[in-house]
Design a protein around this motif. Structure first.
Motif, PDB file in Angstrom:
ATOM      1  N   LEU A 294      15.504 -72.135  -8.253  1.00  0.00           N
ATOM      2  CA  LEU A 294      14.998 -71.997  -6.884  1.00  0.00           C
ATOM      3  C   LEU A 294      15.292 -70.598  -6.360  1.00  0.00           C
ATOM      4  N   ALA A 298      14.463 -71.100  -0.859  1.00  0.00           N
ATOM      5  CA  ALA A 298      14.100 -72.479  -1.205  1.00  0.00           C
ATOM      6  C   ALA A 298      15.346 -73.345  -1.355  1.00  0.00           C
ATOM      7  N   PHE A 299      16.409 -72.763  -1.910  1.00  0.00           N
ATOM      8  CA  PHE A 299      17.650 -73.523  -2.053  1.00  0.00           C
ATOM      9  C   PHE A 299      18.203 -73.898  -0.675  1.00  0.00           C
ATOM     10  N   SER A 302      16.082 -76.634   0.801  1.00  0.00           N
ATOM     11  CA  SER A 302      16.212 -77.935   0.136  1.00  0.00           C
ATOM     12  C   SER A 302      17.488 -78.661   0.529  1.00  0.00           C
ATOM     13  N   ALA A 303      18.490 -77.924   0.996  1.00  0.00           N
ATOM     14  CA  ALA A 303      19.772 -78.542   1.362  1.00  0.00           C
ATOM     15  C   ALA A 303      19.815 -78.990   2.812  1.00  0.00           C
ATOM     16  N   GLN A 304      18.743 -78.741   3.559  1.00  0.00           N
ATOM     17  CA  GLN A 304      18.734 -79.125   4.977  1.00  0.00           C
ATOM     18  C   GLN A 304      18.473 -80.624   5.127  1.00  0.00           C
TER      19      GLN A 304
END
Length: 304
Positions: A294, A298-299, A302-304
């Protein structure tokens, strides 16, 4: 007043080497094999630059023996490796009166036209200079001693169309066995190497625990210097014990810190890259995606 630089003697040929140390002249222009028990010479003090490959098997050398800047009680044979371009400082205080063993000295030109000429650079032990040597068991010492003996006999034969091929094949066999024994050494010296591993991990953790704004990117050389070993030795040790090189360990720690910064701070991706020591944020993004699949943005999303 700046002290004067120490003079350095250049030994660019096999003949230069034998003449400087008082050994018999070489029987072959590109190679010599010296029986150290028959030709014991007192050490020559001074700094020497050598444009040659040297492999020496020594025993009964009286004096302090250091391995990786650490002292070991190991009385069996010691195999040392030197590559062209390395500088050596000789110590005349070492007692060679009971010295036994062999020394192989050859010019890089000997390997031209042979696959070993390209492959020899992959042997990490040639980059260690005086920092690490290969310690041999009695069986290993006997096997390598026999190979040195074969080389000694062959190099004294009259030169013909097959001489170079035979000599290179014998050197190839010698280095292949040395490589096997070298990797064994990491296992037989497990306690010392695991101590080195622990110290490396402690240094790595401490380095990435800091949040210095101007902290540079970590380098293999930095950690090797801190641990007083060569970069090649450190990487080989880590690969043997952990399956990863020093650079892979650094990248893993770097990415883990990047993840922490991306998830726990409001720094932009560019600011995160600068915080980690990257001069160019795009290089950070490329490395991050290569290791995680990622992009940094994007990382974070994606963790939100």
């Amino acid at each position: 007043m700046k002290p004067a630089a120490q003079p350095c003697t250049t030994l660019a040929s096999v003949s230069d080497f034998t003449a400087y140390f008082g050994f018999p002249p070489p029987a072959h222009p590109l190679l010599t094999v010296i029986d150290l028990g028959r030709h014991r010479k007192p050490p020559v003090s001074g700094t020497v630059w050598r444009g040659l490959y040297i492999v020496s098997l020594k025993k009964n050398l009286k004096g302090m023996l250091r391995y990786g800047h650490r002292i070991y009680d190991f009385n069996e044979g010691v195999l040392a490796f030197f590559a062209p371009g390395q500088v050596c400082m000789a110590d005349a205080s070492v007692d060679t009166s009971a010295l036994e063993g062999w020394m192989l000295v050859f010019h890089p030109d000997l390997l031209l036209r042979h696959p070993l000429g390209k492959r020899i650079g992959s042997y990490g032990f040639f980059s260690y200079q005086l920092n690490e040597a290969l310690h041999l068991s009695a069986r290993e010492e006997g096997l390598l001693g026999a190979l040195f003996g074969q080389l000694h006999e062959e190099h004294q034969q009259p030169i013909d169309a097959f001489s170079q091929d035979v000599l290179v094949s014998q050197i190839d066999a010698l280095l292949s066995y040395a490589n096997r024994f070298y990797h064994r050494q990491f296992l037989t010296r497990r306690a010392a190497e695991h101590d080195l591993l622990s110290r490396f991990e402690e240094l790595l953790t401490g380095y990435f625990a800091r949040d210095d704004q101007d902290q540079p990117l970590p380098t293999v050389q930095h950690f090797a210097d801190e641990l007083h070993v060569s970069p090649a030795y450190l990487s080989d040790m880590l690969r043997t014990l952990t399956g990863q090189t020093t650079q892979q360990h650094l990248h893993h720690a770097l990415i883990e810190k990047a993840k922490r910064l991306l998830l726990t701070t409001s720094l932009t991706v560019n600011e995160t890259a600068f915080q980690l020591g990257f001069e160019y944020p795009q290089y950070f993004s490329r490395l991050f995606k290569n290791k995680t699949g990622l992009t940094p943005a994007a990382f974070r999303f994606s963790a939100q």
